[in-house]
Scaffold this active site. Structure first.
Site, mmCIF file in Angstrom:
data_model
loop_
_atom_site.group_PDB
_atom_site.id
_atom_site.type_symbol
_atom_site.label_atom_id
_atom_site.label_comp_id
_atom_site.label_asym_id
_atom_site.label_seq_id
_atom_site.Cartn_x
_atom_site.Cartn_y
_atom_site.Cartn_z
ATOM 1 N N ASP A 184 -0.550 -17.089 -24.087
ATOM 2 C CA ASP A 184 -0.467 -15.469 -23.461
ATOM 3 C C ASP A 184 -0.582 -14.387 -24.807
ATOM 4 O O ASP A 184 -0.558 -13.314 -24.580
ATOM 5 C CB ASP A 184 0.897 -15.419 -22.965
ATOM 6 N N SER A 185 -0.879 -15.106 -26.125
ATOM 7 C CA SER A 185 -1.010 -14.265 -27.074
ATOM 8 C C SER A 185 -2.264 -13.491 -27.091
ATOM 9 O O SER A 185 -2.535 -12.677 -28.036
ATOM 10 C CB SER A 185 -0.775 -15.284 -28.554
ATOM 11 N N LYS B 165 3.128 -24.249 -19.341
ATOM 12 C CA LYS B 165 4.085 -24.066 -20.294
ATOM 13 C C LYS B 165 4.971 -22.840 -20.011
ATOM 14 O O LYS B 165 4.526 -21.774 -19.664
ATOM 15 C CB LYS B 165 3.547 -23.750 -21.833
ATOM 16 N N GLU C 169 8.210 -20.795 -21.560
ATOM 17 C CA GLU C 169 9.195 -20.453 -22.536
ATOM 18 C C GLU C 169 10.810 -20.352 -21.764
ATOM 19 O O GLU C 169 10.987 -19.653 -21.084
ATOM 20 C CB GLU C 169 9.050 -19.048 -23.088
ATOM 21 N N GLU D 248 8.985 -23.717 -31.693
ATOM 22 C CA GLU D 248 8.526 -22.649 -32.786
ATOM 23 C C GLU D 248 9.607 -22.216 -33.723
ATOM 24 O O GLU D 248 10.755 -21.731 -33.129
ATOM 25 C CB GLU D 248 7.891 -21.598 -31.793
#
Length: 337
Positions: A60-61, A141, A143, A207
């Protein structure tokens, strides 16, 4: 689901056999970036003997790299829906490219990064994950910005959707500081790791966690998850996330932990961002990672004696608690021993 789970299990076994050869998760966005990574591996066959590309993730970056946003946070529901549509399209593009570039039973699997707002509730997550899988993803994925996300992971795995959990710094949650620099933070991180494992996650992104947290979570443990670290140093048996964009372009700030291969200016995009350029930069970055020259380790924040005690923790044990302090002044452990 069974095929990707079998691949993940084989990757865990391979890590045990060669603990200092990092398993790689490659973050990218477009089909030509997939082609660049494949070319890097084809033109440099020695890389496969020292590092393994285990997975590829459409991240999503893209909001920050290609669209110039300052973060991956999306506040408005209309923005969330629009970008979800973009992500599904990108996953489909990457899946098509991977089908032409990677073959065989141990080909990298494709991960779809669930963007902000896509997994707020179990119902949202199931509907949106189905779109990602239909587009060609093997895994989604999530978060983990709160304990409520564990319920979402449970719902997804119960429906047969493989989930990669993301702990530590979670960009969608806005938490910025490094995690795991105190005993309390370590124990909280380990507890969260066990919760996402128990919810059914198949692997774990960590992270911006401390070096010690990365090392302990990555230690071989039948009860543990396969890890991928970002900005968290290097650990035996641990994996690394590498970003294709970052391998080519200079970071705008805080460059200490970014790849030194990023030598192009962002103004060179898109003309200089080709599969050939990506192949050259990614080959160098994967070689540096295999040789141990990247990533850099974050500095330690704990007293050496206290760190030695904390190393006795088994993070994946159901009752992971530190040993009784032997130091008279171990105030950092007060209330948790």
């Amino acid at each position: 689901m069974s095929d990707v789970i079998a691949r993940i299990d084989r990757q865990r076994t391979a890590r045990l056999a060669a603990p200092h050869f990092p398993g790689l998760k490659i973050n990218l966005y477009r089909g030509y970036e997939v082609e660049g990574v494949a070319r890097a591996l084809a033109d440099n066959p020695e890389l496969a003997r020292h590092a393994r590309v285990e997975s590829v993730m459409v991240a999503d970056s893209y909001l920050m790299t290609h669209l110039g946003r300052s973060s991956t946070i999306l506040s408005a529901a209309s923005e969330q829906q629009l970008f979800l549509d973009v992500m599904v399209s990108l996953v489909a593009e990457a899946a098509a490219a991977m089908a032409g570039c990677f073959t065989g039973r141990d080909a990298p699997y494709l991960v779809a990064d669930m963007p902000d707002g896509a997994a707020e509730t179990s119902e949202d997550a199931l509907r949106n994950a189905d779109r990602m899988l239909r587009a060609g993803a093997d895994v989604v994925k999530i978060e983990v910005t709160s304990d409520a996300r564990c319920t979402v992971i449970e719902a997804l795995t119960a429906a047969g959707v493989p989930v990669m959990a993301h702990l530590g710094y979670t960009p969608q949650g806005g938490h910025q500081s490094r995690v795991g620099r105190t005993a309390d933070e370590l124990l909280d991180l380990f507890a969260r790791a066990r919760r996402v494992r128990d919810a059914g996650a198949t692997s774990l992104v960590i992270e911006k966690v401390s070096r010690l947290a990365n090392e302990l979570l990555s230690r071989p443990d039948p009860a543990g998850l396969k890890t991928y670290a970002i900005f968290s140093g290097r650990a035996a048996n641990g994996g690394q996330s590498l970003n294709v964009w970052d391998s080519v372009f200079r970071a705008p700030a805080n460059t200490r932990f970014f790849p030194p291969t990023g030598t192009r200016d962002r103004g060179d995009y898109p003309a200089a961002y080709t599969a050939a350029v990506i192949a050259d930069h990614m080959a160098r970055l994967m070689r540096m990672t295999a040789d141990g020259a990247f990533p850099r380790d974050p500095s330690g924040d704990l007293d050496a004696a206290l760190e030695a005690e904390l190393r006795e923790i088994t993070p994946w044990a159901d009752q992971a608690t530190p040993p009784r302090p032997v130091m008279a002044g171990a105030a950092a452990l007060a209330g948790i021993a």
